[in-house]
Design a protein around this motif. Structure first.
Motif, mmCIF file in Angstrom:
data_model
loop_
_atom_site.group_PDB
_atom_site.id
_atom_site.type_symbol
_atom_site.label_atom_id
_atom_site.label_comp_id
_atom_site.label_asym_id
_atom_site.label_seq_id
_atom_site.Cartn_x
_atom_site.Cartn_y
_atom_site.Cartn_z
ATOM 1 N N ASP A 35 -6.089 -1.284 -4.510
ATOM 2 C CA ASP A 35 -5.364 -1.976 -3.446
ATOM 3 C C ASP A 35 -6.073 -3.289 -3.103
ATOM 4 O O ASP A 35 -7.301 -3.325 -3.021
ATOM 5 N N ASP A 36 -5.281 -4.329 -2.919
ATOM 6 C CA ASP A 36 -5.824 -5.625 -2.477
ATOM 7 C C ASP A 36 -6.879 -6.192 -3.414
ATOM 8 O O ASP A 36 -8.003 -6.500 -2.991
ATOM 9 N N ARG A 52 5.163 -3.906 9.155
ATOM 10 C CA ARG A 52 4.123 -3.306 9.996
ATOM 11 C C ARG A 52 4.392 -3.628 11.472
ATOM 12 O O ARG A 52 4.276 -2.775 12.336
ATOM 13 N N THR A 74 0.831 -1.202 0.000
ATOM 14 C CA THR A 74 0.000 0.000 0.000
ATOM 15 C C THR A 74 0.867 1.254 0.000
ATOM 16 O O THR A 74 0.576 2.228 -0.697
HETATM 17 MG MG MG Z 1 -2.099 -2.868 2.113
#
Ligand code: MG
Ligand code: ADP
Length: 475
Positions: A243-244, A342, A187
């Motif tokens: 996205d995704d 993350r 992202t």
């Molecule tokens: Mg993402």
């Protein structure tokens, strides 16, 4: 008297806190993992839903938490709370932490009124917190830029292609498909493309959308007989960032609508970029023609960063928070967190938050304490000598042999495992470990840890061996 005191609102409020909020947390958990939920979202209270204003009021324990969730999880609030509340667009505001009953939109607060108890004033970016948390529309997060995206072997192809696209949108790689596991920077890269182009050309029309949201919008478009408008909105852009895309799996009708949008844009040489958690061919329930469209341009993956890249990322993030970070702490966090960027960021922020909340200097000991507390590292009383001796014995060598220049396969493995445990179980820096083992080059130490981590993730027997050894060392 505020609405809060009226019985009917209290009922509604209770209903929302008891149903919508837990449901929202469950969705967030699925999307970003339970650690994020435990660390950030559990600290937030669902305060009030103002239906006429379509505004959700939340309360965060301090500015730090508010800032963090605002800058990182804006889209989650907007998409999922909105959906659960049956609204297409909602506004989310954080109420002042210090007040109890009064509801003050964050925007209306002069910085000084953000009163907090002294211990809750981390002040990472203090006064700027006074702004509304969510805009009405999902938009690109301007924090995701190329210049704060660290490039390493794990993402260099994706990065290079993404950057090239910004210089020549629609002409080079169209579509461009980025895939990789969760939390590895897809992202970020996708939005960096948008941000970069927008910076050069304000009039360039970019539409960024999560595929899950695309599906919802489409469903609503059908319900309200607005499919034409829906498609028109997506076709009338210069660049589409989705996205995704895996969320289109098994959504036949949405795929069909998307197929038309894709063709229109592609024929007009408008750039399309996708991210996904897997290769087009591995997305279940994807129509053949959709798959072949997705595969028709450039496909690039992002994998797990190497230890060096992890260290670089940590340092960059620390810089962004204007927190000086010693090499030893960066080394420690990087070699402790294995899974993804993350989580790396989460660990780093917890360390910052703790230092700031308890007003302690950021030291290696503090970092260890914080990560220990969150069960990311095991507490051990092991020292370098004990680890060296135990591992050497386990592999039938002497400690002297581990320290020697010998490089045959078995002794190398034993040495690597020793280094791994030294890093894992003590607070010594890479340099100190190197010195203990008579290694001059500190990259050898990094390499060893990386090797063991790699194999640990792939080789079950090896992983079990490490567990047994760890018990012996800690004994
Ligand atoms: Mg993402
Ligand atoms: P994904 O979309 O693949 O699940 P994200 O793009 O949301 O992952 O990345 C998760 C977090 O990690 C974001 O905060 C992002 O800024 C950060 N991140 C990931 N890769 C990098 C990188 N190479 N450099 C700097 N930050 C990164």
């Amino acid at each position: 008297m505020t609405r809060y005191h009226q019985p009917i609102t209290v009922c509604v409020k209770k209903l929302l806190t008891d149903t919508i909020w837990p449901e929202f947390l469950a969705i967030v958990r699925e999307e970003v993992g339970s650690r994020v939920v435990e660390t950030w979202f559990k600290a937030i209270l669902f305060y009030r839903w103002d239906a006429p204003q379509k505004t959700v009021y939340l309360r965060a324990p301090n500015t730090f938490v508010k800032e963090w969730v605002t800058s990182h999880y804006q889209k989650l609030f907007e998409t999922h709370l909105g959906r659960l509340l049956n609204e297409q667009t909602i506004t989310v505001l954080f109420i002042n932490t210090a007040t109890t009953e009064e509801i003050i939109p964050a925007r209306a607060l002069p910085p000084e009124t953000t009163k907090q108890s002294p211990s809750a004033a981390p002040a990472v970016r203090p006064a700027t917190a006074a702004r509304p948390v969510l805009r009405q529309r999902s938009s690109i997060n301007t924090l995701y830029q190329f210049n704060n995206f660290i490039v390493g072997p794990h993402n260099s192809l994706a990065y290079a292609a993404a950057y090239a696209i910004t210089e020549n949108p629609g002409k080079l790689y169209n579509p461009f498909f980025i895939y990789g596991d969760s939390g590895l920077g897809k992202t970020h890269l996708l939005q960096a493309i948008g941000n970069q182009i927008k910076e050069r050309d304000k009039n360039f029309r970019i539409l960024y959308q999560g595929a899950d949201r695309f599906v919802n919008e489409f469903i609503n478009a059908i319900r309200f007989d607005k499919v034409y408008q829906f498609e028109a909105r997506y076709k009338d852009v210069d660049m589409l960032l989705i996205d995704d895309i895996q969320f289109l799996s098994n959504k036949e009708q949405t795929q069909e609508a998307f197929f038309h949008i894709f063709n229109t844009l592609h024929q007009a040489q408008k750039q399309i970029v996708f991210t996904s958690d897997s290769l087009p061919g591995d997305i279940a329930g994807l129509a053949h023609r959709m798959r072949s469209r997705l595969e028709s341009g450039l496909v690039a993956d992002i994998s797990i960063p190497t230890l060096e890249t992890k260290i670089a990322i940590i340092k960059k993030k620390a810089e962004e928070h204007a927190e000086p970070m010693g090499d030893d702490i960066a080394d420690y966090i990087a070699s402790t967190i294995h899974s993804n960027v993350r989580e790396l960021e989460g660990a780093l922020i917890r360390v910052f938050a703790f230092a700031s909340l308890t007003k302690q200097p950021l030291t290696l000991e503090l970092a260890q304490k914080v990560l220990l507390r969150t069960h990311e590292v095991k507490s051990t009383g092991a020292d370098l000598h004990k680890i060296g001796a135990t591992v050497a014995k386990f592999f039938d060598y002497s400690l002297q042999e581990l320290k020697s220049p010998r490089r045959d396969k078995d002794v190398t493995l034993a040495r690597h495992v020793t280094i791994y445990f030294m890093k894992q179980m003590t607070s010594h820096s890479l340099r100190e470990i190197g010195k203990f083992l008579d290694r001059k080059d500190h990259s050898t130490i990094l390499h060893a840890i990386e090797k063991v981590n790699d194999r640990r993730e792939k080789d079950m027997a090896f992983s079990q061996l490490l567990i047994r050894l760890e018990r012996q060392i800690a004994h």
